[in-house]
Design a protein around this motif. Structure first.
Motif, PDB file in Angstrom:
ATOM      1  N   TYR A 321       0.826  -1.206   0.000  1.00  0.00           N
ATOM      2  CA  TYR A 321       0.000   0.000   0.000  1.00  0.00           C
ATOM      3  C   TYR A 321       0.866   1.265   0.000  1.00  0.00           C
ATOM      4  O   TYR A 321       0.635   2.198  -0.767  1.00  0.00           O
ATOM      5  N   LYS A 322       1.846   1.285   0.879  1.00  0.00           N
ATOM      6  CA  LYS A 322       2.704   2.467   0.968  1.00  0.00           C
ATOM      7  C   LYS A 322       3.578   2.598  -0.272  1.00  0.00           C
ATOM      8  O   LYS A 322       3.823   3.705  -0.747  1.00  0.00           O
ATOM      9  N   LEU A 323       4.046   1.483  -0.777  1.00  0.00           N
ATOM     10  CA  LEU A 323       4.883   1.525  -1.979  1.00  0.00           C
ATOM     11  C   LEU A 323       4.077   2.017  -3.173  1.00  0.00           C
ATOM     12  O   LEU A 323       4.566   2.827  -3.983  1.00  0.00           O
ATOM     13  N   ASN A 324       2.841   1.564  -3.283  1.00  0.00           N
ATOM     14  CA  ASN A 324       1.976   2.033  -4.380  1.00  0.00           C
ATOM     15  C   ASN A 324       1.720   3.533  -4.281  1.00  0.00           C
ATOM     16  O   ASN A 324       1.713   4.241  -5.299  1.00  0.00           O
ATOM     17  N   LEU A 325       1.502   4.013  -3.052  1.00  0.00           N
ATOM     18  CA  LEU A 325       1.278   5.447  -2.866  1.00  0.00           C
ATOM     19  C   LEU A 325       2.539   6.230  -3.228  1.00  0.00           C
ATOM     20  O   LEU A 325       2.464   7.274  -3.896  1.00  0.00           O
ATOM     21  N   LEU A 326       3.680   5.726  -2.805  1.00  0.00           N
ATOM     22  CA  LEU A 326       4.938   6.384  -3.140  1.00  0.00           C
ATOM     23  C   LEU A 326       5.112   6.479  -4.649  1.00  0.00           C
ATOM     24  O   LEU A 326       5.465   7.533  -5.187  1.00  0.00           O
ATOM     25  N   ARG A 327       4.864   5.364  -5.347  1.00  0.00           N
ATOM     26  CA  ARG A 327       5.023   5.357  -6.805  1.00  0.00           C
ATOM     27  C   ARG A 327       4.034   6.310  -7.476  1.00  0.00           C
ATOM     28  O   ARG A 327       4.372   6.955  -8.484  1.00  0.00           O
ATOM     29  N   LYS A 328       2.836   6.400  -6.942  1.00  0.00           N
ATOM     30  CA  LYS A 328       1.845   7.323  -7.512  1.00  0.00           C
ATOM     31  C   LYS A 328       2.328   8.773  -7.388  1.00  0.00           C
ATOM     32  O   LYS A 328       2.265   9.546  -8.354  1.00  0.00           O
ATOM     33  N   ILE A 329       2.816   9.142  -6.194  1.00  0.00           N
ATOM     34  CA  ILE A 329       3.312  10.503  -5.982  1.00  0.00           C
ATOM     35  C   ILE A 329       4.499  10.783  -6.895  1.00  0.00           C
ATOM     36  O   ILE A 329       4.620  11.864  -7.482  1.00  0.00           O
TER      37      ILE A 329
END
Length: 573
Positions: A321-329
């Motif tokens: 979840y956090k990695l996906n959010l990081l990649r989105k940003i």
């Protein structure tokens, strides 16, 4: 056996400096200068299980390498398993020496350790019922004394295991360090010697062969690990990662950030990950079964991640979840330094006790000293200046001053000349012996800036209205576009913590490293695209010193939905 006989070292005997350097490392009894840290037997067994070196296989048909065997913790366990396999599966019609002579290759540089461990090997073989003559023959065939990194090995191995020496560059004689750098392209920047060990051993793996090391995991995220990550990305599969941070994995208590890494010569696949297991034989045996099983059982302690390895990019092994959010940003916003911000580090002098003293008492010309801010001055989150000053040996254009133009400064420096000249930079530039390591840029003193100490548990971002020059234990950020107070809110928020958490190396006590290389990875919207409402909220949140207000304003700034906000709020991240 010596390396000359087994590996075929070439031409080094003609280089007296390298020969002398190797002899020095081979003879020293100072552990720090040898990088000697030994692994607990339970962890050794765990690593051997992970690479597949088990006695239910015909291990005598395989080859295993240990490139730095030390006191034999890996080596003696390897021998136990090899002999057990030989007894189970060999017809024992042939001589044991003939059957096992090529099964093990183990190298150790330190002479005293080599001879002591060789005796232990012979004794262990004797305990297994092997005659003294055969035991000595096998020890002679298996064990090599010399520098593993200075070899021309072409033989390949099915298994490579160990705990490579953790030796900082300052302990390596310059001639030898230069030779290592010539041979190993991953010895980049401030890389420690274990980086060269990983590169060299990986090059010696057979197809489908497995390497299992326990060593520092800093290279997986740090700048100096980039070339090694790229080498692995092109040629190998990162199979298993076990975080051993703050576990008792070693025989002595050491300040290390270790991980067990299993890498194989095969196509990239998913990486199986486990965190901080208790060092207990039964627990590690169960964990190894999970990590090597064909299919993961739901709800066990192991997780799988794909896409970790990607060229020189840091390896991020966190929640999806956090990695996906990081990649989105990262996909939606530019880098911090692409929106008018600059990340830097304060001044290093090379002799702080001379160049840094009480500002008012520093008897030099007024324009030759600057008010200095250090970590001590910002301990409480605001600047509380303790009155230190730093000498400025540069003019406004960044050129070294003419010392004769400043008689008070000249006298002060000459009174301390012995200490100042003893610095590396003074020896390198004897005509400019009095300069500080870093140049002083006067415009930085008067700029509004944010000050950030390197090691902290939480973001510690302090505002300077333009009164002080930062010390080298502080990073700083200035901005030509963003309002500096609004930027402070962003850097205090969980968005910044997300980036630092993912890219920074771990420190003891769960501290984070707010180094420039990590700060530069932060993504942020352009100031021109920030609404007036959000601008006001960011600035007010900072002035109120309210982290919840900072987070709420920053979540709105990045247009995060409810689920994305909850990911960042959870566990304070």
């Amino acid at each position: 056996m010596s390396l000359d006989g087994y590996f075929g070292i070439h031409a080094l005997s003609n280089n007296s400096q390298i020969v002398e350097a190797v002899e020095k490392l081979a003879s020293t009894n100072e552990r720090d200068a040898r990088g000697a840290v030994y692994t607990r037997v339970e962890v050794v067994e765990f690593i051997l299980d992970l690479v597949g070196y088990k006695d239910d296989e015909k291990l005598y048909n395989k080859k295993i390498l240990e490139p730095s065997f030390g006191e034999g913790y890996f080596l003696l366990t390897i021998i136990e398993r090899l002999i057990s396999s030989w007894r189970k599966y060999s017809d024992q019609a042939s001589s044991i020496v003939e059957v096992l002579k090529d099964s093990i290759c183990a190298v150790e540089l330190h002479k005293e350790t080599f001879y002591n461990t060789r005796e232990l090997v012979v004794k262990r073989l004797n305990d297994e019922g092997i005659s003294n003559a055969e035991a000595k023959q096998l020890a002679e065939l298996w064990l090599i004394q010399g520098d593993f990194l200075l070899e021309d090995q072409t033989e390949k191995f099915d298994f490579i295991v160990g705990n490579p020496p953790y030796l900082r560059q300052e302990y390596i004689p310059q001639a030898l360090l230069k030779e290592y750098r010539l041979r190993y392209k991953t010895m980049f920047d401030r890389a420690d010697i274990y980086i060269a060990f990983i590169e060299r051993t990986l090059s010696l793996l057979n197809d489908k062969g497995n390497l299992g090391f326990i060593c520092s995991d800093r290279w997986m995220k740090n700048r100096y690990g980039g070339p090694l990550r790229n080498y692995i990305s092109k040629n190998f599969n990162f199979k298993v990662y076990v975080d051993m941070f703050e576990t008792d994995a070693f025989c002595t208590d050491v300040s290390a950030y270790p991980a067990i890494t299993i890498i194989s010569r095969e196509s990239q696949g998913v990486t199986r990950i486990a965190y901080r297991p208790k060092v207990d034989r039964d627990i590690l045996e169960c964990l190894s079964s999970e990590l090597t099983s064909k299919k993961l059982i739901k709800f066990n302690s192991v997780k799988e991640l794909s896409g970790i390895v990607n060229g020189t990019e840091p390896w991020l092994m966190e929640s999806t979840y956090k990695l996906n959010l990081l990649r989105k940003i990262e996909s939606e916003y530019p880098l911090l330094e692409d929106v008018g911000c600059k990340v830097g580090i304060g001044i290093a002098t090379g002799a702080d006790r001379i160049f840094i003293q009480d500002y008012d008492s520093l008897d030099v010309e007024e324009d030759r000293k600057l008010r200095l801010v250090t970590t001590q001055d910002i301990y409480n989150g605001e600047i509380n200046w303790y009155g230190q000053g730093v000498i400025n040996t540069f003019d406004d254009n960044g050129c070294i001053i003419k010392l004769d133009s400043y008689p008070k400064l000249k006298k002060f420096l000459e009174d301390n000349e012995k200490v100042i000249r003893d610095r590396y930079i003074a020896k390198k530039n004897p005509n400019k012996w009095f300069r500080t390591i870093d140049k002083v840029w006067p415009e930085l003193l008067n700029k509004k800036k944010l000050l950030i100490p390197d090691i902290k548990g939480e973001p510690h971002i302090v505002y300077d209205s333009g009164e002080y020059y930062p010390h080298h234990n502080l990073y700083y950020i200035t901005s030509e576009e963003w309002d500096i107070r609004a930027l402070q809110a962003v850097l205090l928020s969980n968005i910044t913590k997300l980036f630092i958490n993912k890219y920074s190396i771990k420190m003891r006590g769960e501290y984070l490293r707010f180094q420039a290389q990590y700060l530069r990875r932060i993504r942020i919207p352009r100031w021109e695209n920030v609404s007036e409402k959000v601008r006001v909220e960011l600035i007010n949140a900072t002035k109120e010193r309210n982290i919840d207000m900072c987070n709420n304003a920053v979540f709105e700034l990045y247009r995060l939905n409810k689920e994305e906000r909850s990911v960042l709020v959870k566990d304070g991240e």
